[in-house]
Design a protein around this motif. Structure first.
Motif, PDB file in Angstrom:
ATOM      1  N   HIS A  29     -11.093  13.381  32.331  1.00  0.00           N
ATOM      2  CA  HIS A  29     -11.414  13.387  31.193  1.00  0.00           C
ATOM      3  C   HIS A  29     -10.946  13.173  29.367  1.00  0.00           C
ATOM      4  O   HIS A  29     -10.166  14.545  29.591  1.00  0.00           O
ATOM      5  CB  HIS A  29     -13.191  13.935  31.116  1.00  0.00           C
ATOM      6  N   PRO A  30     -11.238  12.432  29.064  1.00  0.00           N
ATOM      7  CA  PRO A  30     -10.017  13.375  27.403  1.00  0.00           C
ATOM      8  C   PRO A  30     -10.362  14.348  26.988  1.00  0.00           C
ATOM      9  O   PRO A  30      -9.356  14.813  26.672  1.00  0.00           O
ATOM     10  CB  PRO A  30     -10.722  11.522  26.431  1.00  0.00           C
ATOM     11  N   LEU A  31     -11.318  14.882  26.425  1.00  0.00           N
ATOM     12  CA  LEU A  31     -11.983  15.929  26.267  1.00  0.00           C
ATOM     13  C   LEU A  31     -11.599  17.974  27.199  1.00  0.00           C
ATOM     14  O   LEU A  31     -11.276  17.657  26.708  1.00  0.00           O
ATOM     15  CB  LEU A  31     -13.506  16.097  25.049  1.00  0.00           C
ATOM     16  N   TYR A  32     -12.772  16.873  28.294  1.00  0.00           N
ATOM     17  CA  TYR A  32     -12.728  18.825  29.103  1.00  0.00           C
ATOM     18  C   TYR A  32     -11.533  18.268  30.330  1.00  0.00           C
ATOM     19  O   TYR A  32     -11.727  19.282  30.878  1.00  0.00           O
ATOM     20  CB  TYR A  32     -14.152  18.250  29.367  1.00  0.00           C
ATOM     21  N   THR A  33     -10.754  17.546  30.724  1.00  0.00           N
ATOM     22  CA  THR A  33      -9.723  17.136  31.412  1.00  0.00           C
ATOM     23  C   THR A  33     -10.450  17.479  32.911  1.00  0.00           C
ATOM     24  O   THR A  33      -9.061  17.873  33.406  1.00  0.00           O
ATOM     25  CB  THR A  33      -8.655  18.384  30.745  1.00  0.00           C
ATOM     26  N   ARG A  34     -11.282  17.261  33.064  1.00  0.00           N
ATOM     27  CA  ARG A  34     -11.528  16.919  34.692  1.00  0.00           C
ATOM     28  C   ARG A  34     -11.275  15.584  34.972  1.00  0.00           C
ATOM     29  O   ARG A  34     -11.319  15.430  34.291  1.00  0.00           O
ATOM     30  CB  ARG A  34     -13.269  17.591  34.636  1.00  0.00           C
ATOM     31  N   ALA A  35     -10.977  16.015  36.390  1.00  0.00           N
ATOM     32  CA  ALA A  35     -10.112  14.735  37.001  1.00  0.00           C
ATOM     33  C   ALA A  35     -11.480  14.202  37.749  1.00  0.00           C
ATOM     34  O   ALA A  35     -12.578  15.169  38.194  1.00  0.00           O
ATOM     35  CB  ALA A  35      -8.996  15.435  37.993  1.00  0.00           C
ATOM     36  N   PHE A  36     -11.643  12.663  38.204  1.00  0.00           N
ATOM     37  CA  PHE A  36     -12.849  12.510  38.548  1.00  0.00           C
ATOM     38  C   PHE A  36     -12.374  10.965  39.031  1.00  0.00           C
ATOM     39  O   PHE A  36     -11.959  10.244  38.589  1.00  0.00           O
ATOM     40  CB  PHE A  36     -13.828  12.293  37.596  1.00  0.00           C
ATOM     41  N   LYS A  37     -12.948  10.564  40.925  1.00  0.00           N
ATOM     42  CA  LYS A  37     -12.897   9.319  40.590  1.00  0.00           C
ATOM     43  C   LYS A  37     -13.298   8.152  39.906  1.00  0.00           C
ATOM     44  O   LYS A  37     -14.629   8.249  39.624  1.00  0.00           O
ATOM     45  CB  LYS A  37     -12.851   9.493  42.877  1.00  0.00           C
ATOM     46  N   LYS A  38     -12.502   7.294  40.355  1.00  0.00           N
ATOM     47  CA  LYS A  38     -13.434   5.527  39.102  1.00  0.00           C
ATOM     48  C   LYS A  38     -12.946   5.006  40.580  1.00  0.00           C
ATOM     49  O   LYS A  38     -11.752   4.370  40.850  1.00  0.00           O
ATOM     50  CB  LYS A  38     -13.026   5.472  37.909  1.00  0.00           C
ATOM     51  N   THR A  39     -14.406   4.029  40.914  1.00  0.00           N
ATOM     52  CA  THR A  39     -13.815   2.623  42.079  1.00  0.00           C
ATOM     53  C   THR A  39     -13.715   1.231  41.481  1.00  0.00           C
ATOM     54  O   THR A  39     -14.875   1.317  40.649  1.00  0.00           O
ATOM     55  CB  THR A  39     -15.298   2.716  42.854  1.00  0.00           C
ATOM     56  N   SER A  40     -13.151   1.005  41.483  1.00  0.00           N
ATOM     57  CA  SER A  40     -13.294  -0.776  41.352  1.00  0.00           C
ATOM     58  C   SER A  40     -13.415  -1.810  41.996  1.00  0.00           C
ATOM     59  O   SER A  40     -11.834  -1.633  42.653  1.00  0.00           O
ATOM     60  CB  SER A  40     -11.239  -1.325  40.288  1.00  0.00           C
ATOM     61  N   ASN A  41     -14.186  -2.707  42.386  1.00  0.00           N
ATOM     62  CA  ASN A  41     -14.173  -3.839  43.170  1.00  0.00           C
ATOM     63  C   ASN A  41     -13.171  -4.577  42.864  1.00  0.00           C
ATOM     64  O   ASN A  41     -12.978  -5.258  41.951  1.00  0.00           O
ATOM     65  CB  ASN A  41     -15.182  -4.109  43.479  1.00  0.00           C
ATOM     66  N   TYR A  42     -12.212  -5.470  43.727  1.00  0.00           N
ATOM     67  CA  TYR A  42     -11.352  -6.451  43.780  1.00  0.00           C
ATOM     68  C   TYR A  42     -12.102  -7.650  44.838  1.00  0.00           C
ATOM     69  O   TYR A  42     -12.148  -7.837  45.931  1.00  0.00           O
ATOM     70  CB  TYR A  42     -10.180  -6.200  43.378  1.00  0.00           C
ATOM     71  N   THR A  43     -12.284  -8.531  44.091  1.00  0.00           N
ATOM     72  CA  THR A  43     -11.963 -10.218  45.623  1.00  0.00           C
ATOM     73  C   THR A  43     -10.882 -10.624  45.760  1.00  0.00           C
ATOM     74  O   THR A  43      -9.751 -11.148  44.442  1.00  0.00           O
ATOM     75  CB  THR A  43     -13.094 -11.254  44.460  1.00  0.00           C
ATOM     76  N   VAL A  44     -10.168 -10.829  47.378  1.00  0.00           N
ATOM     77  CA  VAL A  44      -8.710 -10.752  47.150  1.00  0.00           C
ATOM     78  C   VAL A  44      -9.395 -11.967  47.723  1.00  0.00           C
ATOM     79  O   VAL A  44      -9.734 -12.510  48.978  1.00  0.00           O
ATOM     80  CB  VAL A  44      -8.590  -9.652  48.031  1.00  0.00           C
ATOM     81  N   HIS A  45      -8.076 -13.461  48.108  1.00  0.00           N
ATOM     82  CA  HIS A  45      -7.564 -13.955  48.761  1.00  0.00           C
ATOM     83  C   HIS A  45      -7.386 -13.644  50.108  1.00  0.00           C
ATOM     84  O   HIS A  45      -5.940 -13.189  50.457  1.00  0.00           O
ATOM     85  CB  HIS A  45      -6.944 -15.440  48.112  1.00  0.00           C
ATOM     86  N   ASP A  46      -7.655 -13.606  51.520  1.00  0.00           N
ATOM     87  CA  ASP A  46      -7.634 -13.595  52.419  1.00  0.00           C
ATOM     88  C   ASP A  46      -6.779 -15.018  53.676  1.00  0.00           C
ATOM     89  O   ASP A  46      -7.741 -15.201  53.987  1.00  0.00           O
ATOM     90  CB  ASP A  46      -8.182 -12.207  53.482  1.00  0.00           C
ATOM     91  N   GLU A  47      -6.123 -15.638  53.346  1.00  0.00           N
ATOM     92  CA  GLU A  47      -5.945 -17.273  53.916  1.00  0.00           C
ATOM     93  C   GLU A  47      -6.295 -16.771  55.458  1.00  0.00           C
ATOM     94  O   GLU A  47      -6.321 -17.865  56.189  1.00  0.00           O
ATOM     95  CB  GLU A  47      -4.483 -17.951  53.758  1.00  0.00           C
ATOM     96  N   ALA A  48      -6.106 -15.770  55.692  1.00  0.00           N
ATOM     97  CA  ALA A  48      -5.709 -15.996  58.245  1.00  0.00           C
ATOM     98  C   ALA A  48      -7.464 -15.363  57.984  1.00  0.00           C
ATOM     99  O   ALA A  48      -7.359 -15.954  59.404  1.00  0.00           O
ATOM    100  CB  ALA A  48      -4.641 -15.237  57.905  1.00  0.00           C
ATOM    101  N   ASN A  49      -8.212 -14.871  57.437  1.00  0.00           N
ATOM    102  CA  ASN A  49      -9.362 -14.265  57.340  1.00  0.00           C
ATOM    103  C   ASN A  49      -9.070 -12.990  58.716  1.00  0.00           C
ATOM    104  O   ASN A  49      -9.543 -12.674  59.201  1.00  0.00           O
ATOM    105  CB  ASN A  49     -10.114 -14.403  57.844  1.00  0.00           C
ATOM    106  N   LYS A  50      -7.949 -12.485  58.808  1.00  0.00           N
ATOM    107  CA  LYS A  50      -7.329 -10.451  59.431  1.00  0.00           C
ATOM    108  C   LYS A  50      -7.785  -9.583  59.409  1.00  0.00           C
ATOM    109  O   LYS A  50      -8.580  -9.410  59.931  1.00  0.00           O
ATOM    110  CB  LYS A  50      -5.884 -10.522  59.004  1.00  0.00           C
ATOM    111  N   CYS A  51      -8.380  -9.614  57.961  1.00  0.00           N
ATOM    112  CA  CYS A  51      -8.522  -7.968  57.579  1.00  0.00           C
ATOM    113  C   CYS A  51     -10.272  -7.838  57.397  1.00  0.00           C
ATOM    114  O   CYS A  51     -11.075  -8.718  57.644  1.00  0.00           O
ATOM    115  CB  CYS A  51      -8.588  -8.084  55.983  1.00  0.00           C
ATOM    116  N   GLN A  52     -10.869  -6.931  57.828  1.00  0.00           N
ATOM    117  CA  GLN A  52     -11.986  -6.383  58.871  1.00  0.00           C
ATOM    118  C   GLN A  52     -12.422  -5.232  57.186  1.00  0.00           C
ATOM    119  O   GLN A  52     -11.914  -4.553  57.069  1.00  0.00           O
ATOM    120  CB  GLN A  52     -12.329  -5.983  59.999  1.00  0.00           C
TER     121      GLN A  52
END
Length: 94
Positions: A29-52
């Motif tokens: 945080h810019p003022l309070y300097t407390r660390a926190f987690k932010k999550t981002s979602n990405y759409t990914v190309h998986d050519e072989a449909n391998k990931c579960q």
């Protein structure tokens, strides 16, 4: 310019040749300097449909493949089945 590489967890793989990967990052945080987690979602190309769902994967940015896909799957780092196997080996060693 080097390509950006990120590591995240697969949230969904219901689309054909596409997966949704959730990437967490730690932000201060810019003022309070407390660390926190932010999550981002990405759409990914998986050519072989391998990931579960639940796999830890490495993704890299690339040219636009479709309307929302701008990332490609590089490799699957760890799947839930592998995690269980590592845990069993560690328990057997004790």
């Amino acid at each position: 310019m080097p390509k950006v590489v990120k590591v995240g967890v697969v949230k969904s793989n219901k689309m054909d040749k596409t997966a949704v990967v959730s990437v967490e990052r730690l932000v201060r945080h810019p003022l309070y300097t407390r660390a926190f987690k932010k999550t981002s979602n990405y759409t990914v190309h998986d050519e072989a449909n391998k990931c579960q769902v639940g796999d830890r994967v490495k993704i890299v940015e690339c040219r636009p493949i479709s309307k929302r896909e701008r990332w490609k799957l590089v490799e699957i780092l760890l799947s839930p089945a592998e995690r269980e196997a590592h845990a069993q080996v560690a328990d057997d060693a004790k």
